[in-house]
Design a protein around this motif. Structure first.
Motif, PDB file in Angstrom:
ATOM      1  N   LYS A 290      45.246  34.981  51.039  1.00  0.00           N
ATOM      2  CA  LYS A 290      45.816  36.269  51.443  1.00  0.00           C
ATOM      3  C   LYS A 290      45.732  37.196  50.233  1.00  0.00           C
ATOM      4  O   LYS A 290      46.264  36.871  49.157  1.00  0.00           O
ATOM      5  N   LEU A 291      45.056  38.328  50.389  1.00  0.00           N
ATOM      6  CA  LEU A 291      44.895  39.269  49.296  1.00  0.00           C
ATOM      7  C   LEU A 291      46.142  40.144  49.163  1.00  0.00           C
ATOM      8  O   LEU A 291      46.648  40.686  50.162  1.00  0.00           O
ATOM      9  N   LEU A 292      46.646  40.292  47.930  1.00  0.00           N
ATOM     10  CA  LEU A 292      47.929  40.950  47.684  1.00  0.00           C
ATOM     11  C   LEU A 292      47.789  42.313  47.028  1.00  0.00           C
ATOM     12  O   LEU A 292      48.697  43.130  47.119  1.00  0.00           O
ATOM     13  N   GLY A 293      46.677  42.563  46.329  1.00  0.00           N
ATOM     14  CA  GLY A 293      46.490  43.875  45.727  1.00  0.00           C
ATOM     15  C   GLY A 293      45.845  43.802  44.357  1.00  0.00           C
ATOM     16  O   GLY A 293      45.768  42.741  43.727  1.00  0.00           O
ATOM     17  N   ASP A 294      45.407  44.959  43.902  1.00  0.00           N
ATOM     18  CA  ASP A 294      44.729  45.085  42.610  1.00  0.00           C
ATOM     19  C   ASP A 294      45.766  45.066  41.488  1.00  0.00           C
ATOM     20  O   ASP A 294      46.648  45.937  41.445  1.00  0.00           O
ATOM     21  N   VAL A 295      45.664  44.096  40.594  1.00  0.00           N
ATOM     22  CA  VAL A 295      46.662  43.971  39.522  1.00  0.00           C
ATOM     23  C   VAL A 295      46.560  45.131  38.545  1.00  0.00           C
ATOM     24  O   VAL A 295      47.513  45.404  37.792  1.00  0.00           O
ATOM     25  N   ASN A 296      45.434  45.839  38.535  1.00  0.00           N
ATOM     26  CA  ASN A 296      45.270  46.992  37.638  1.00  0.00           C
ATOM     27  C   ASN A 296      45.683  48.302  38.291  1.00  0.00           C
ATOM     28  O   ASN A 296      45.600  49.361  37.659  1.00  0.00           O
ATOM     29  N   ASP A 297      46.124  48.231  39.554  1.00  0.00           N
ATOM     30  CA  ASP A 297      46.494  49.452  40.278  1.00  0.00           C
ATOM     31  C   ASP A 297      47.785  49.232  41.071  1.00  0.00           C
ATOM     32  O   ASP A 297      47.867  49.534  42.268  1.00  0.00           O
ATOM     33  N   ASN A 298      48.789  48.671  40.384  1.00  0.00           N
ATOM     34  CA  ASN A 298      50.129  48.503  40.973  1.00  0.00           C
ATOM     35  C   ASN A 298      50.100  47.736  42.289  1.00  0.00           C
ATOM     36  O   ASN A 298      50.850  48.020  43.222  1.00  0.00           O
ATOM     37  N   LEU A 299      49.211  46.754  42.371  1.00  0.00           N
ATOM     38  CA  LEU A 299      49.075  45.873  43.540  1.00  0.00           C
ATOM     39  C   LEU A 299      48.786  46.634  44.829  1.00  0.00           C
ATOM     40  O   LEU A 299      49.232  46.241  45.908  1.00  0.00           O
ATOM     41  N   LYS A 300      48.026  47.728  44.698  1.00  0.00           N
ATOM     42  CA  LYS A 300      47.568  48.408  45.908  1.00  0.00           C
ATOM     43  C   LYS A 300      46.356  47.663  46.470  1.00  0.00           C
ATOM     44  O   LYS A 300      45.499  47.206  45.728  1.00  0.00           O
TER      45      LYS A 300
ATOM     46  N   THR B 150      42.545  35.179  41.452  1.00  0.00           N
ATOM     47  CA  THR B 150      42.054  36.550  41.311  1.00  0.00           C
ATOM     48  C   THR B 150      40.591  36.611  41.716  1.00  0.00           C
ATOM     49  O   THR B 150      39.842  35.642  41.558  1.00  0.00           O
ATOM     50  N   VAL B 151      40.209  37.753  42.270  1.00  0.00           N
ATOM     51  CA  VAL B 151      38.828  38.014  42.677  1.00  0.00           C
ATOM     52  C   VAL B 151      38.388  39.298  41.975  1.00  0.00           C
ATOM     53  O   VAL B 151      38.985  40.365  42.186  1.00  0.00           O
ATOM     54  N   ASP B 152      37.366  39.198  41.122  1.00  0.00           N
ATOM     55  CA  ASP B 152      36.865  40.354  40.376  1.00  0.00           C
ATOM     56  C   ASP B 152      35.626  40.927  41.062  1.00  0.00           C
ATOM     57  O   ASP B 152      34.612  40.232  41.218  1.00  0.00           O
ATOM     58  N   TYR B 153      35.728  42.209  41.477  1.00  0.00           N
ATOM     59  CA  TYR B 153      34.564  42.888  42.067  1.00  0.00           C
ATOM     60  C   TYR B 153      34.800  44.397  42.032  1.00  0.00           C
ATOM     61  O   TYR B 153      35.937  44.877  42.060  1.00  0.00           O
TER      62      TYR B 153
ATOM     63  N   LYS C 242      40.461  43.827  39.910  1.00  0.00           N
ATOM     64  CA  LYS C 242      40.907  42.428  39.794  1.00  0.00           C
ATOM     65  C   LYS C 242      41.993  42.237  40.851  1.00  0.00           C
ATOM     66  O   LYS C 242      43.148  42.625  40.668  1.00  0.00           O
ATOM     67  N   VAL C 243      41.603  41.667  41.966  1.00  0.00           N
ATOM     68  CA  VAL C 243      42.491  41.568  43.123  1.00  0.00           C
ATOM     69  C   VAL C 243      43.209  40.218  43.103  1.00  0.00           C
ATOM     70  O   VAL C 243      42.569  39.160  43.026  1.00  0.00           O
TER      71      VAL C 243
END
Length: 506
Positions: A80-90, A30-33, A37-38
Protein backbone atom coordinates in the motif's frame (compact mmCIF):
# COMPACT_ATOMS: atom_id res chain seq x y z
CA UNK A 1 18.38 -3.42 0.60
CA UNK A 2 16.29 -4.47 -2.41
CA UNK A 3 13.44 -6.79 -1.42
CA UNK A 4 11.65 -7.12 -4.74
CA UNK A 5 10.56 -5.63 -8.08
CA UNK A 6 7.27 -4.11 -9.21
CA UNK A 7 5.24 -6.29 -11.57
CA UNK A 8 1.92 -6.07 -13.33
CA UNK A 9 -0.26 -2.99 -13.40
CA UNK A 10 0.75 -0.40 -10.81
CA UNK A 11 -1.69 2.22 -9.48
CA UNK A 12 -1.16 5.42 -7.51
CA UNK A 13 -2.14 3.71 -4.26
CA UNK A 14 -0.79 0.15 -4.46
CA UNK A 15 1.57 -2.13 -6.31
CA UNK A 16 2.40 -5.82 -6.59
CA UNK A 17 5.97 -7.09 -6.35
CA UNK A 18 7.88 -10.32 -6.83
CA UNK A 19 10.82 -11.21 -4.63
CA UNK A 20 13.21 -14.04 -3.84
CA UNK A 21 13.55 -12.77 -0.27
CA UNK A 22 10.93 -12.86 2.45
CA UNK A 23 9.99 -9.44 3.82
CA UNK A 24 7.41 -9.23 6.62
CA UNK A 25 3.87 -7.95 6.61
CA UNK A 26 3.87 -4.51 8.20
CA UNK A 27 7.39 -3.61 7.06
CA UNK A 28 7.90 -0.26 5.34
CA UNK A 29 9.52 -0.05 1.91
CA UNK A 30 10.45 2.73 -0.47
CA UNK A 31 10.09 2.98 -4.24
CA UNK A 32 12.36 5.47 -6.05
CA UNK A 33 11.12 6.79 -9.41
CA UNK A 34 10.64 10.11 -11.23
CA UNK A 35 12.67 11.93 -8.58
CA UNK A 36 10.34 10.72 -5.82
CA UNK A 37 10.90 8.41 -2.86
CA UNK A 38 7.51 6.88 -2.15
CA UNK A 39 6.92 5.15 1.18
CA UNK A 40 4.82 2.00 1.26
CA UNK A 41 3.74 -0.72 3.66
CA UNK A 42 3.77 -4.45 2.90
CA UNK A 43 0.17 -5.54 3.51
CA UNK A 44 0.05 -8.99 1.96
CA UNK A 45 2.46 -11.83 1.15
CA UNK A 46 2.12 -15.22 -0.52
CA UNK A 47 4.77 -17.84 -1.39
CA UNK A 48 4.42 -20.07 -4.44
CA UNK A 49 6.12 -22.43 -6.83
CA UNK A 50 5.20 -22.50 -10.53
CA UNK A 51 5.92 -26.21 -10.76
CA UNK A 52 3.78 -26.98 -7.72
CA UNK A 53 0.64 -25.20 -8.90
CA UNK A 54 -2.87 -25.85 -7.66
CA UNK A 55 -3.75 -27.92 -10.74
CA UNK A 56 -1.18 -30.61 -9.89
CA UNK A 57 -3.02 -33.58 -8.33
CA UNK A 58 -0.41 -36.37 -8.45
CA UNK A 59 1.01 -36.82 -4.94
CA UNK A 60 4.09 -38.74 -6.19
CA UNK A 61 4.84 -35.99 -8.69
CA UNK A 62 4.46 -33.36 -5.98
CA UNK A 63 6.94 -35.19 -3.74
CA UNK A 64 9.43 -35.59 -6.63
CA UNK A 65 9.23 -31.91 -7.65
CA UNK A 66 9.51 -30.79 -4.04
CA UNK A 67 12.60 -32.98 -3.59
CA UNK A 68 14.32 -31.94 -6.82
CA UNK A 69 13.25 -28.33 -7.24
CA UNK A 70 11.93 -27.44 -3.83
CA UNK A 71 13.94 -24.24 -3.63
CA UNK A 72 12.38 -22.71 -6.76
CA UNK A 73 9.89 -20.62 -4.85
CA UNK A 74 8.78 -17.08 -5.51
CA UNK A 75 7.33 -14.53 -3.13
CA UNK A 76 4.52 -12.24 -4.25
CA UNK A 77 3.40 -9.30 -2.16
CA UNK A 78 1.19 -6.24 -2.17
CA UNK A 79 2.35 -2.80 -1.01
CA UNK A 80 0.00 0.00 0.00
CA UNK A 81 1.59 3.27 -1.11
CA UNK A 82 1.52 5.97 1.59
CA UNK A 83 3.15 9.00 -0.02
CA UNK A 84 6.33 10.76 -1.06
CA UNK A 85 8.64 11.12 1.95
CA UNK A 86 10.16 14.23 0.33
CA UNK A 87 6.77 15.91 -0.11
CA UNK A 88 5.00 15.56 3.26
CA UNK A 89 3.69 12.09 2.35
CA UNK A 90 1.55 13.36 -0.49
CA UNK A 91 0.53 10.64 -2.93
CA UNK A 92 2.30 10.90 -6.29
CA UNK A 93 0.47 11.82 -9.49
CA UNK A 94 2.16 9.14 -11.58
CA UNK A 95 2.66 5.40 -10.90
CA UNK A 96 5.98 3.57 -10.81
CA UNK A 97 7.20 1.56 -13.79
CA UNK A 98 7.06 -2.25 -13.73
CA UNK A 99 10.49 -3.59 -12.82
CA UNK A 100 11.21 -0.73 -10.41
CA UNK A 101 13.10 -2.07 -7.38
CA UNK A 102 11.55 -1.94 -3.91
CA UNK A 103 13.83 -1.33 -0.94
CA UNK A 104 13.38 -1.61 2.81
CA UNK A 105 12.84 1.85 4.30
CA UNK A 106 15.85 3.35 6.06
CA UNK A 107 15.76 3.87 9.81
CA UNK A 108 16.24 7.61 9.30
CA UNK A 109 13.11 7.80 7.15
CA UNK A 110 11.00 5.91 9.69
CA UNK A 111 12.24 8.03 12.59
CA UNK A 112 11.17 11.10 10.64
CA UNK A 113 7.75 9.58 9.90
CA UNK A 114 7.09 8.94 13.59
CA UNK A 115 8.39 12.34 14.64
CA UNK A 116 5.39 14.41 15.75
CA UNK A 117 4.80 17.70 17.57
CA UNK A 118 3.05 16.35 20.68
CA UNK A 119 4.30 12.76 20.88
CA UNK A 120 2.29 10.04 22.57
CA UNK A 121 4.48 6.95 22.70
CA UNK A 122 2.56 3.73 22.12
CA UNK A 123 5.44 1.30 21.64
CA UNK A 124 7.73 0.12 18.84
CA UNK A 125 7.28 -1.29 15.38
CA UNK A 126 6.36 -4.98 15.44
CA UNK A 127 9.10 -5.79 12.92
CA UNK A 128 11.71 -3.27 14.10
CA UNK A 129 11.94 -2.93 17.86
CA UNK A 130 14.50 -0.12 17.52
CA UNK A 131 11.92 2.20 15.88
CA UNK A 132 9.84 4.07 18.43
CA UNK A 133 6.20 4.68 17.48
CA UNK A 134 4.84 8.07 18.51
CA UNK A 135 1.43 9.40 17.53
CA UNK A 136 0.20 12.99 17.66
CA UNK A 137 -1.70 13.91 20.83
CA UNK A 138 -4.11 16.58 19.58
CA UNK A 139 -5.98 14.42 17.02
CA UNK A 140 -6.64 11.87 19.77
CA UNK A 141 -8.21 14.53 21.98
CA UNK A 142 -10.03 16.38 19.19
CA UNK A 143 -11.07 13.62 16.81
CA UNK A 144 -11.74 10.73 19.19
CA UNK A 145 -10.32 7.22 19.44
CA UNK A 146 -11.53 3.62 19.50
CA UNK A 147 -9.53 0.83 21.15
CA UNK A 148 -10.90 -2.51 20.01
CA UNK A 149 -9.81 -6.07 20.67
CA UNK A 150 -11.02 -9.51 21.58
CA UNK A 151 -10.75 -10.49 25.23
CA UNK A 152 -7.18 -11.10 26.37
CA UNK A 153 -5.50 -9.34 23.44
CA UNK A 154 -4.01 -6.51 25.54
CA UNK A 155 -6.77 -3.90 25.39
CA UNK A 156 -6.62 -2.81 29.04
CA UNK A 157 -2.83 -2.50 28.93
CA UNK A 158 -3.17 -0.31 25.83
CA UNK A 159 -5.71 1.95 27.56
CA UNK A 160 -3.43 2.31 30.59
CA UNK A 161 -0.38 3.13 28.44
CA UNK A 162 -2.36 5.76 26.52
CA UNK A 163 -3.76 7.39 29.65
CA UNK A 164 -0.34 7.54 31.31
CA UNK A 165 1.10 9.24 28.24
CA UNK A 166 -1.74 11.79 28.19
CA UNK A 167 -1.12 12.55 31.85
CA UNK A 168 2.33 13.83 30.91
CA UNK A 169 0.49 16.69 29.16
CA UNK A 170 -1.78 17.28 32.21
CA UNK A 171 -4.84 16.08 30.28
CA UNK A 172 -7.90 15.69 32.55
CA UNK A 173 -9.06 12.12 31.86
CA UNK A 174 -12.50 10.93 32.94
CA UNK A 175 -12.98 7.15 32.94
CA UNK A 176 -16.36 5.44 33.13
CA UNK A 177 -14.90 2.40 34.90
CA UNK A 178 -17.39 -0.47 34.56
CA UNK A 179 -15.27 -3.08 36.38
CA UNK A 180 -13.26 -1.07 38.91
CA UNK A 181 -9.99 -1.60 37.04
CA UNK A 182 -8.61 1.89 37.66
CA UNK A 183 -9.83 2.97 41.10
CA UNK A 184 -6.70 1.54 42.76
CA UNK A 185 -4.39 2.09 39.80
CA UNK A 186 -1.00 3.76 40.01
CA UNK A 187 0.13 5.89 37.06
CA UNK A 188 3.76 7.03 36.81
CA UNK A 189 2.71 10.38 35.29
CA UNK A 190 -0.24 11.30 37.51
CA UNK A 191 -2.66 10.44 40.30
CA UNK A 192 -6.09 8.82 40.38
CA UNK A 193 -9.13 10.74 41.58
CA UNK A 194 -11.95 8.31 42.43
CA UNK A 195 -15.45 9.74 42.00
CA UNK A 196 -18.45 8.04 43.59
CA UNK A 197 -21.40 7.29 41.27
CA UNK A 198 -23.84 9.71 42.90
CA UNK A 199 -25.87 12.53 41.38
CA UNK A 200 -27.33 15.54 43.11
CA UNK A 201 -30.88 15.72 41.65
CA UNK A 202 -30.61 19.51 41.60
CA UNK A 203 -28.38 19.08 38.55
CA UNK A 204 -30.65 16.60 36.77
CA UNK A 205 -33.23 17.56 34.20
CA UNK A 206 -36.84 16.53 34.57
CA UNK A 207 -36.49 14.46 31.40
CA UNK A 208 -33.67 12.39 32.97
CA UNK A 209 -35.63 11.61 36.12
CA UNK A 210 -38.88 11.08 34.22
CA UNK A 211 -37.18 8.32 32.25
CA UNK A 212 -36.08 6.71 35.51
CA UNK A 213 -39.67 6.79 36.70
CA UNK A 214 -40.87 5.28 33.39
CA UNK A 215 -43.46 7.93 32.55
CA UNK A 216 -43.81 7.86 28.74
CA UNK A 217 -44.38 10.93 26.60
CA UNK A 218 -47.85 9.69 25.78
CA UNK A 219 -48.94 9.78 29.45
CA UNK A 220 -49.74 13.50 29.39
CA UNK A 221 -51.69 13.65 32.67
CA UNK A 222 -49.12 11.59 34.60
CA UNK A 223 -46.36 13.76 33.16
CA UNK A 224 -48.18 16.90 34.37
CA UNK A 225 -48.55 15.57 37.92
CA UNK A 226 -44.94 14.46 38.00
CA UNK A 227 -43.62 17.73 36.56
CA UNK A 228 -45.43 19.76 39.21
CA UNK A 229 -44.10 17.58 42.03
CA UNK A 230 -40.59 17.51 40.55
CA UNK A 231 -40.37 21.29 40.28
CA UNK A 232 -41.58 21.72 43.85
CA UNK A 233 -39.15 19.08 45.18
CA UNK A 234 -36.22 20.57 43.30
CA UNK A 235 -37.09 24.01 44.66
CA UNK A 236 -37.16 22.61 48.21
CA UNK A 237 -33.81 20.87 47.78
CA UNK A 238 -32.24 23.93 46.16
CA UNK A 239 -33.49 26.04 49.03
CA UNK A 240 -31.97 23.64 51.56
CA UNK A 241 -35.36 23.24 53.31
CA UNK A 242 -35.73 19.52 52.62
CA UNK A 243 -35.27 17.16 55.57
CA UNK A 244 -34.69 14.08 53.49
CA UNK A 245 -31.70 12.90 51.51
CA UNK A 246 -33.97 10.87 49.21
CA UNK A 247 -35.15 13.08 46.39
CA UNK A 248 -37.61 10.55 45.05
CA UNK A 249 -39.17 10.15 48.49
CA UNK A 250 -39.65 13.91 48.58
CA UNK A 251 -41.56 13.70 45.27
CA UNK A 252 -43.70 10.87 46.72
CA UNK A 253 -44.51 12.98 49.81
CA UNK A 254 -45.59 15.90 47.64
CA UNK A 255 -47.74 13.68 45.43
CA UNK A 256 -49.26 11.95 48.47
CA UNK A 257 -50.42 15.28 49.93
CA UNK A 258 -51.96 16.20 46.61
CA UNK A 259 -53.74 12.85 46.25
CA UNK A 260 -56.03 13.36 49.30
CA UNK A 261 -55.78 9.85 50.76
CA UNK A 262 -58.21 9.11 53.59
CA UNK A 263 -57.15 9.08 57.25
CA UNK A 264 -55.92 5.49 56.99
CA UNK A 265 -53.89 6.21 53.88
CA UNK A 266 -56.29 4.30 51.64
CA UNK A 267 -57.47 5.19 48.16
CA UNK A 268 -60.89 6.71 48.57
CA UNK A 269 -63.48 8.01 46.18
CA UNK A 270 -61.89 11.45 46.09
CA UNK A 271 -58.40 10.22 45.19
CA UNK A 272 -57.23 10.75 41.62
CA UNK A 273 -55.99 7.31 40.62
CA UNK A 274 -53.70 8.83 38.01
CA UNK A 275 -51.70 10.39 40.84
CA UNK A 276 -51.59 6.98 42.52
CA UNK A 277 -50.14 5.52 39.31
CA UNK A 278 -47.40 8.16 39.38
CA UNK A 279 -46.68 7.45 43.06
CA UNK A 280 -46.37 3.73 42.33
CA UNK A 281 -43.94 4.40 39.49
CA UNK A 282 -41.82 6.70 41.64
CA UNK A 283 -41.72 4.14 44.46
CA UNK A 284 -40.66 1.46 41.97
CA UNK A 285 -37.88 3.77 40.83
CA UNK A 286 -36.87 4.29 44.47
CA UNK A 287 -36.28 0.55 44.82
CA UNK A 288 -34.18 0.51 41.67
CA UNK A 289 -32.33 3.85 41.79
CA UNK A 290 -32.61 5.05 45.38
CA UNK A 291 -28.87 4.86 46.02
CA UNK A 292 -28.11 6.99 42.95
CA UNK A 293 -29.00 10.33 44.53
CA UNK A 294 -27.08 12.42 47.04
CA UNK A 295 -28.49 15.85 47.86
CA UNK A 296 -25.21 16.88 49.46
CA UNK A 297 -23.09 16.17 46.39
CA UNK A 298 -21.95 18.93 44.06
CA UNK A 299 -21.98 18.69 40.31
CA UNK A 300 -19.80 15.73 39.32
CA UNK A 301 -17.99 17.82 36.71
CA UNK A 302 -16.68 20.18 39.41
CA UNK A 303 -14.85 17.24 41.03
CA UNK A 304 -12.69 16.62 37.95
CA UNK A 305 -9.00 17.24 38.64
CA UNK A 306 -6.80 18.41 35.79
CA UNK A 307 -3.76 16.22 35.13
CA UNK A 308 -5.30 13.20 36.87
CA UNK A 309 -7.24 10.09 35.90
CA UNK A 310 -10.72 10.81 37.24
CA UNK A 311 -12.38 7.43 37.75
CA UNK A 312 -16.15 7.10 38.07
CA UNK A 313 -16.39 3.71 39.75
CA UNK A 314 -19.38 1.92 38.22
CA UNK A 315 -18.38 -1.57 39.35
CA UNK A 316 -21.16 -1.73 41.97
CA UNK A 317 -23.91 -0.28 39.80
CA UNK A 318 -26.16 -2.07 37.34
CA UNK A 319 -26.28 -1.17 33.64
CA UNK A 320 -29.39 0.99 33.91
CA UNK A 321 -27.79 3.20 36.58
CA UNK A 322 -24.56 3.36 34.56
CA UNK A 323 -26.53 4.57 31.54
CA UNK A 324 -28.13 7.32 33.65
CA UNK A 325 -24.75 8.49 34.93
CA UNK A 326 -23.09 8.46 31.51
CA UNK A 327 -25.89 10.38 29.81
CA UNK A 328 -26.12 12.89 32.70
CA UNK A 329 -22.38 13.60 32.74
CA UNK A 330 -21.93 13.83 28.97
CA UNK A 331 -25.01 16.04 28.58
CA UNK A 332 -23.80 18.42 31.28
CA UNK A 333 -20.23 18.43 29.97
CA UNK A 334 -21.34 19.34 26.45
CA UNK A 335 -23.71 22.07 27.64
CA UNK A 336 -21.18 23.58 30.06
CA UNK A 337 -18.43 23.62 27.44
CA UNK A 338 -20.82 25.39 25.06
CA UNK A 339 -21.53 27.92 27.83
CA UNK A 340 -17.78 28.40 28.28
CA UNK A 341 -17.28 29.19 24.60
CA UNK A 342 -20.45 31.15 23.91
CA UNK A 343 -21.28 32.70 27.29
CA UNK A 344 -24.83 33.31 28.45
CA UNK A 345 -24.46 31.23 31.61
CA UNK A 346 -22.04 30.98 34.51
CA UNK A 347 -22.50 27.20 34.55
CA UNK A 348 -19.33 26.35 32.65
CA UNK A 349 -16.66 23.70 32.38
CA UNK A 350 -13.46 25.68 32.08
CA UNK A 351 -11.13 23.00 30.73
CA UNK A 352 -11.21 20.23 28.10
CA UNK A 353 -11.94 16.64 29.17
CA UNK A 354 -11.01 13.32 27.58
CA UNK A 355 -13.71 10.72 28.33
CA UNK A 356 -12.74 7.03 28.30
CA UNK A 357 -15.82 4.81 27.98
CA UNK A 358 -15.12 1.22 28.93
CA UNK A 359 -17.56 -1.46 27.76
CA UNK A 360 -18.74 0.81 24.95
CA UNK A 361 -20.90 -2.02 23.57
CA UNK A 362 -23.02 -1.76 26.75
CA UNK A 363 -23.26 2.02 26.94
CA UNK A 364 -23.56 2.60 23.18
CA UNK A 365 -25.25 -0.59 21.91
CA UNK A 366 -25.67 -1.07 18.18
CA UNK A 367 -29.20 -2.47 18.13
CA UNK A 368 -30.84 -0.81 21.13
CA UNK A 369 -31.64 2.81 21.91
CA UNK A 370 -30.50 4.31 25.21
CA UNK A 371 -29.85 7.78 26.59
CA UNK A 372 -26.17 7.00 27.13
CA UNK A 373 -25.88 6.05 23.45
CA UNK A 374 -27.65 9.25 22.44
CA UNK A 375 -25.20 11.45 24.36
CA UNK A 376 -22.17 9.44 23.27
CA UNK A 377 -23.27 10.09 19.69
CA UNK A 378 -23.79 13.80 20.44
CA UNK A 379 -20.35 14.23 22.00
CA UNK A 380 -18.80 12.19 19.17
CA UNK A 381 -20.32 14.60 16.63
CA UNK A 382 -20.01 17.91 18.47
CA UNK A 383 -17.40 17.42 21.18
CA UNK A 384 -14.34 18.27 19.10
CA UNK A 385 -15.63 21.85 18.68
CA UNK A 386 -15.66 22.31 22.43
CA UNK A 387 -12.65 20.35 23.67
CA UNK A 388 -14.43 17.13 24.62
CA UNK A 389 -12.72 13.94 23.45
CA UNK A 390 -13.99 10.37 23.48
CA UNK A 391 -12.26 7.02 23.65
CA UNK A 392 -14.55 4.04 23.06
CA UNK A 393 -13.15 0.77 24.41
CA UNK A 394 -14.73 -2.59 23.60
CA UNK A 395 -14.01 -6.30 23.22
CA UNK A 396 -17.17 -6.70 21.13
CA UNK A 397 -16.90 -4.21 18.26
CA UNK A 398 -19.84 -5.62 16.31
CA UNK A 399 -22.22 -4.61 19.10
CA UNK A 400 -20.93 -1.01 19.36
CA UNK A 401 -23.16 1.59 17.74
CA UNK A 402 -21.99 2.07 14.16
CA UNK A 403 -22.66 5.83 14.07
CA UNK A 404 -20.59 6.45 17.21
CA UNK A 405 -17.80 4.16 16.00
CA UNK A 406 -17.64 5.88 12.61
CA UNK A 407 -17.00 9.20 14.40
CA UNK A 408 -13.80 7.78 15.92
CA UNK A 409 -11.20 9.18 13.53
CA UNK A 410 -8.42 7.19 15.19
CA UNK A 411 -8.29 3.47 15.95
CA UNK A 412 -6.03 1.11 17.85
CA UNK A 413 -7.12 -2.40 16.86
CA UNK A 414 -5.59 -5.39 18.56
CA UNK A 415 -6.34 -9.01 17.74
CA UNK A 416 -9.82 -9.61 16.31
CA UNK A 417 -10.77 -13.08 15.11
CA UNK A 418 -14.52 -12.98 14.58
CA UNK A 419 -15.37 -12.02 10.97
CA UNK A 420 -18.44 -10.01 11.99
CA UNK A 421 -16.31 -7.89 14.34
CA UNK A 422 -13.85 -7.30 11.51
CA UNK A 423 -16.55 -6.29 9.02
CA UNK A 424 -18.17 -3.93 11.51
CA UNK A 425 -14.87 -2.19 12.24
CA UNK A 426 -13.92 -1.97 8.56
CA UNK A 427 -17.28 -0.42 7.65
CA UNK A 428 -16.70 2.26 10.32
CA UNK A 429 -13.16 3.14 9.18
CA UNK A 430 -12.13 4.43 5.77
CA UNK A 431 -8.45 3.79 6.53
CA UNK A 432 -8.71 0.07 7.26
CA UNK A 433 -8.02 -1.92 4.11
CA UNK A 434 -9.10 -5.52 3.50
CA UNK A 435 -5.47 -6.63 3.61
CA UNK A 436 -4.96 -5.04 7.04
CA UNK A 437 -8.21 -6.61 8.26
CA UNK A 438 -6.85 -9.99 7.24
CA UNK A 439 -3.86 -9.46 9.54
CA UNK A 440 -5.98 -8.97 12.68
CA UNK A 441 -6.34 -12.68 13.59
CA UNK A 442 -2.56 -13.18 13.36
CA UNK A 443 -1.64 -10.42 15.80
CA UNK A 444 0.00 -11.56 19.01
CA UNK A 445 -1.01 -10.28 22.44
CA UNK A 446 -0.08 -6.62 22.72
CA UNK A 447 0.29 -6.08 18.98
CA UNK A 448 -2.00 -3.61 17.25
CA UNK A 449 -2.80 -1.84 14.02
CA UNK A 450 -2.76 1.92 14.60
CA UNK A 451 -4.39 4.21 12.06
CA UNK A 452 -6.16 7.51 11.73
CA UNK A 453 -5.37 11.19 12.01
CA UNK A 454 -3.03 10.65 14.96
CA UNK A 455 -0.59 8.74 12.75
CA UNK A 456 0.89 9.79 9.42
CA UNK A 457 0.80 6.18 8.23
CA UNK A 458 -0.95 2.93 9.24
CA UNK A 459 1.33 1.14 11.66
CA UNK A 460 1.80 -2.30 13.18
CA UNK A 461 2.83 -1.60 16.77
CA UNK A 462 4.02 -3.66 19.69
CA UNK A 463 2.34 -1.76 22.52
CA UNK A 464 4.54 -0.93 25.51
CA UNK A 465 3.91 -2.77 28.75
CA UNK A 466 2.26 -0.46 31.29
CA UNK A 467 4.80 0.47 33.96
CA UNK A 468 2.29 1.35 36.66
CA UNK A 469 -0.24 -0.77 38.51
CA UNK A 470 -3.85 -1.58 37.79
CA UNK A 471 -6.33 -4.28 38.72
CA UNK A 472 -8.31 -6.43 36.31
CA UNK A 473 -7.18 -9.18 34.00
CA UNK A 474 -7.86 -12.89 34.33
CA UNK A 475 -8.17 -14.44 37.76
CA UNK A 476 -5.85 -17.21 38.93
CA UNK A 477 -8.75 -19.55 39.64
CA UNK A 478 -6.55 -22.65 40.02
CA UNK A 479 -4.30 -20.86 42.49
CA UNK A 480 -7.28 -19.44 44.41
CA UNK A 481 -8.86 -22.89 44.73
CA UNK A 482 -5.55 -24.39 45.90
CA UNK A 483 -5.27 -21.70 48.57
CA UNK A 484 -8.88 -22.31 49.58
CA UNK A 485 -8.33 -26.06 49.95
CA UNK A 486 -5.14 -25.46 51.92
CA UNK A 487 -6.98 -23.12 54.27
CA UNK A 488 -9.76 -25.68 54.71
CA UNK A 489 -7.26 -28.42 55.57
CA UNK A 490 -5.49 -26.15 58.06
CA UNK A 491 -8.83 -25.32 59.69
CA UNK A 492 -9.71 -29.02 60.03
CA UNK A 493 -6.29 -29.80 61.54
CA UNK A 494 -6.68 -26.91 63.98
CA UNK A 495 -10.09 -28.16 65.09
CA UNK A 496 -8.71 -31.68 65.56
CA UNK A 497 -5.84 -30.37 67.71
CA UNK A 498 -8.27 -28.38 69.86
CA UNK A 499 -10.44 -31.48 70.33
CA UNK A 500 -7.41 -33.56 71.37
CA UNK A 501 -6.36 -30.85 73.82
CA UNK A 502 -9.83 -31.12 75.37
CA UNK A 503 -9.45 -34.89 75.80
CA UNK A 504 -11.46 -36.11 72.84
CA UNK A 505 -9.95 -39.12 71.07
CA UNK A 506 -10.58 -39.76 67.39
Amino acid sequence: MVVGFCVGEISLTELTFISDKMPQVGEYVTVDYDGKKVLGMVENLVRGNDALNIDLHDVDAIQTIARIGGSDYYIKGKVKLLGDVNDNLKLPRTPALPGTPIKLADKEILNEVFKVKNPIRLGTLVNQSDIEVNVEGNPILNRHLAILAMTGAGKSNTVAVLMDQLLSYSVPIFVFDMHGEYRDADFPNGDVNVIQPKINPVYMSIHEIRRLVSIPNSAVIQERFFRRAFNKAQSMVSGATAHTSNFLQLIVDILTKEANFDEDGNVGANVDKRIVDVINKVEDAMDKYGNLFDNNKGNILTTIKVGQVNVLDLSQTDESVAEVLVSHILRNALQRRKNYFHGGSDKTLDHPVFFVIEEAHILAPNKRDSQSKHWIQRVAREGRKFGLGLCLVSQSPKTVDHDALSQMNNMIILRLVEPEDQRHVQSASESLSKDLINQLPSLNVGEAIVLGLMSKVPTLVKIDEFKGRRTGGDLDIIGDLASFNESEEEEIESQERESLDLGYDY
